[in-house]
Scaffold this motif. Structure first.
Motif, short mmCIF file in Angstrom:
data_model
loop_
_atom_site.label_atom_id
_atom_site.label_comp_id
_atom_site.label_asym_id
_atom_site.label_seq_id
_atom_site.Cartn_x
_atom_site.Cartn_y
_atom_site.Cartn_z
N ASP A 217 -18.44 -1.71 -0.69
CA ASP A 217 -17.66 -2.17 0.46
C ASP A 217 -18.27 -3.42 1.06
OD1 ASP A 217 -15.83 -0.18 0.20
OD2 ASP A 217 -16.68 1.12 1.75
N ALA A 218 -19.58 -3.41 1.24
CA ALA A 218 -20.26 -4.57 1.82
C ALA A 218 -20.14 -5.79 0.92
CB ALA A 218 -21.73 -4.23 2.08
N ASP A 219 -20.32 -5.56 -0.39
CA ASP A 219 -20.20 -6.66 -1.35
C ASP A 219 -18.79 -7.24 -1.34
OD1 ASP A 219 -22.82 -6.33 -2.04
OD2 ASP A 219 -22.40 -5.22 -3.90
N GLN A 220 -17.81 -6.36 -1.29
CA GLN A 220 -16.42 -6.82 -1.31
C GLN A 220 -16.06 -7.57 -0.04
OE1 GLN A 220 -14.44 -3.12 -2.05
NE2 GLN A 220 -15.36 -2.90 -4.06
N ALA A 221 -16.58 -7.10 1.10
CA ALA A 221 -16.33 -7.80 2.36
C ALA A 221 -16.96 -9.19 2.33
CB ALA A 221 -16.87 -6.98 3.53
N LEU A 222 -18.19 -9.28 1.78
CA LEU A 222 -18.85 -10.58 1.67
C LEU A 222 -18.08 -11.49 0.73
CD1 LEU A 222 -21.25 -12.42 2.28
CD2 LEU A 222 -22.48 -11.33 0.39
N LEU A 223 -17.61 -10.93 -0.40
CA LEU A 223 -16.82 -11.71 -1.34
C LEU A 223 -15.58 -12.27 -0.67
CD1 LEU A 223 -15.92 -12.60 -4.21
CD2 LEU A 223 -14.90 -10.33 -4.48
N ALA A 224 -14.88 -11.42 0.09
CA ALA A 224 -13.65 -11.86 0.75
C ALA A 224 -13.93 -12.95 1.77
CB ALA A 224 -12.97 -10.66 1.44
N ALA A 225 -15.00 -12.78 2.57
CA ALA A 225 -15.33 -13.77 3.61
C ALA A 225 -15.75 -15.10 2.99
CB ALA A 225 -16.44 -13.23 4.50
N THR A 226 -16.55 -15.04 1.93
CA THR A 226 -17.00 -16.27 1.28
C THR A 226 -15.83 -17.00 0.65
OG1 THR A 226 -19.15 -15.27 0.80
CG2 THR A 226 -18.54 -17.20 -0.50
N ARG A 227 -14.99 -16.25 -0.04
CA ARG A 227 -13.82 -16.85 -0.69
C ARG A 227 -12.90 -17.46 0.34
NH1 ARG A 227 -8.92 -14.70 -1.38
NH2 ARG A 227 -7.60 -15.33 -3.11
N SER A 228 -12.70 -16.79 1.47
CA SER A 228 -11.82 -17.30 2.51
C SER A 228 -12.33 -18.63 3.06
CB SER A 228 -11.69 -16.28 3.64
OG SER A 228 -10.86 -16.77 4.67
N ARG A 229 -13.64 -18.71 3.33
CA ARG A 229 -14.21 -19.96 3.85
C ARG A 229 -14.06 -21.09 2.84
NH1 ARG A 229 -18.27 -16.45 5.82
NH2 ARG A 229 -19.58 -16.91 3.99
#
Length: 405
Positions: A135-147
């Protein structure tokens, strides 16, 4: 009239490439642009208008003949990618699942296609217990990709604005279609960025009247288009396909549409001192907003039809409404807050609207004179997740009598 179209000035560094200038970076740019075009045609083009056939099929062809139009299209595709969750192609049942979807499990996407058919769609039936680390990895992936995608979007829109400004200075029958399309894309971008401070606190807040200004400008470009090629050619372009029909002004501005918000029209003693042009402008604005609200509440309009009405609002209303909102007139600003509240009622179905109301309505409320804050009680209630319908659950009280606005 065209010289009155003010486009935001891009930053100085906007003329640079998104990536470097080496051959490897050029290849990366090409791959990225192909990916953005896929994002647009497969997903983004179908998320904001009933005229999706034009945006999916015709708009890319126009963009191929105009680099600034292409930049605008790719910029909006990148912004769409930034706003939606990262997805995974579920080969077993042929659809995309958000990576954070409870139906998604890390082990599933590691299976080969030759194994997936044996298991069938039941591998995606959940919910399944997720690993907190995942979950943490996926949230980080989503935030990084969004930026990353937001940054790419800004680069493309900087380029689009540069090219669009030059094209406006040399408008001809040959480039008017791409100019019109780019003006719409730039206006869309201005609206969709109204939620950016909700997603990223480091981003400077965007004044909502910039959206009104840019969207109003599309009407000027469209009128020039008609002058150059005639109504029949404009209609044949496909840019105005889709429902509802926005050409019947008598229907759009029926006074009875404004009934839900009628207190906004005559609230405060200063209304009687307004000239007839301003009274008519406010009346039309409130009728149009009421029509949008009624379509949402009664479900008589599909969400994409409501989107079409919302996006067209600045260009359908008299230009005077944009001017009054830019001047900070409380009545115009309060009406604009009600527009954003209508967007909030749809943000579970339209990703572009997520966060707009939360960012803009409190700002409008804060800037209004104290005596006008009561008129934002319903929009503020909607932002807080309260009542979606105008009624007894929100009572702004009787009209006070005080000086001119």
């Amino acid at each position: 009239m065209l010289e009155q179209l003010a486009l935001p000035s891009p930053p100085e560094e906007s003329s640079g490439r998104v990536t470097g200038s080496t051959e490897a970076d050029e290849a990366l740019d090409h791959r990225m642009e192909l990916g953005l075009m896929h994002e647009w045609t497969a997903y983004g083009s179908k998320t904001f208008s009933t005229a999706w056939e034009f945006w999916c099929y015709q708009a890319p062809l126009i963009a191929l003949d105009s680099r600034y139009a292409m930049n605008g299209l790719l910029g909006l595709a990148a912004l769409h990618s930034a706003k939606r969750d990262p997805s995974h192609w579920a080969t077993a049942d042929g659809r995309f699942l958000a990576i954070r979807d409870p139906l998604y499990a890390t082990q599933n996407h590691q299976r080969g296609l030759e194994e997936s058919w044996k298991i069938g769609p039941e591998i995606f039936i959940g919910p399944q217990k997720a690993d907190p680390t995942d979950d943490a990895d996926q949230a980080l992936l989503a935030a990084t990709r969004s930026r990353e995608m937001t940054t790419i979007s800004r680069h493309y829109f900087d380029r689009a604005i540069d090219g669009h400004r030059m094209a406006l200075a040399n408008l001809t029958v040959h480039n008017i279609e791409s100019i019109y399309m780019t003006s719409v894309l730039v206006a869309f971008n201005a609206l969709f960025l109204l939620s950016e401070t909700e997603r990223d606190s480091t981003v400077q807040a965007v004044d909502p009247t910039l959206w009104l200004q840019l969207a109003s400008g599309t009407a000027v470009v469209c009128e020039r288009w008609r002058e150059l090629v005639g109504e029949a050619w404009v209609a044949a372009s496909g840019a105005f396909y889709g429902k509802p029909d926005l050409s019947n002004n008598e229907e759009l501005f029926k006074p009875e549409h404004a009934k839900s918000f009628e207190r906004l029209l005559t609230y405060a003693g200063g209304y009687e001192l307004l000239n007839e042009e301003d009274k008519e402008t406010y009346s039309k604005a409130l009728s149009y907003i009421g029509l949008i609200y009624t379509g949402i509440q009664t479900k008589s309009d599909h969400p994409m039809a409501t989107c079409r009405r919302l996006f067209a609002m600045p260009s359908k209303l008299p230009l005077r409404f944009t001017t009054m909102a830019q001047q900070g007139q409380p009545r115009a600003r309060a009406m604009l807050a009600h527009v954003f509240a209508c967007m909030k009622l749809l943000d579970d179905k339209v990703l572009w609207f997520k966060g707009v109301a939360e960012c803009q309505i409190p700002r409008i409320q804060q800037d209004l004179p104290q005596e006008w804050k009561a008129m934002l009680e319903w929009p503020m209630a909607v932002v807080r997740g309260g009542p979606s319908a105008i009624g007894r659950d929100v009572d702004v009280g009787a009209n006070p009598s005080f000086g001119a606005q």
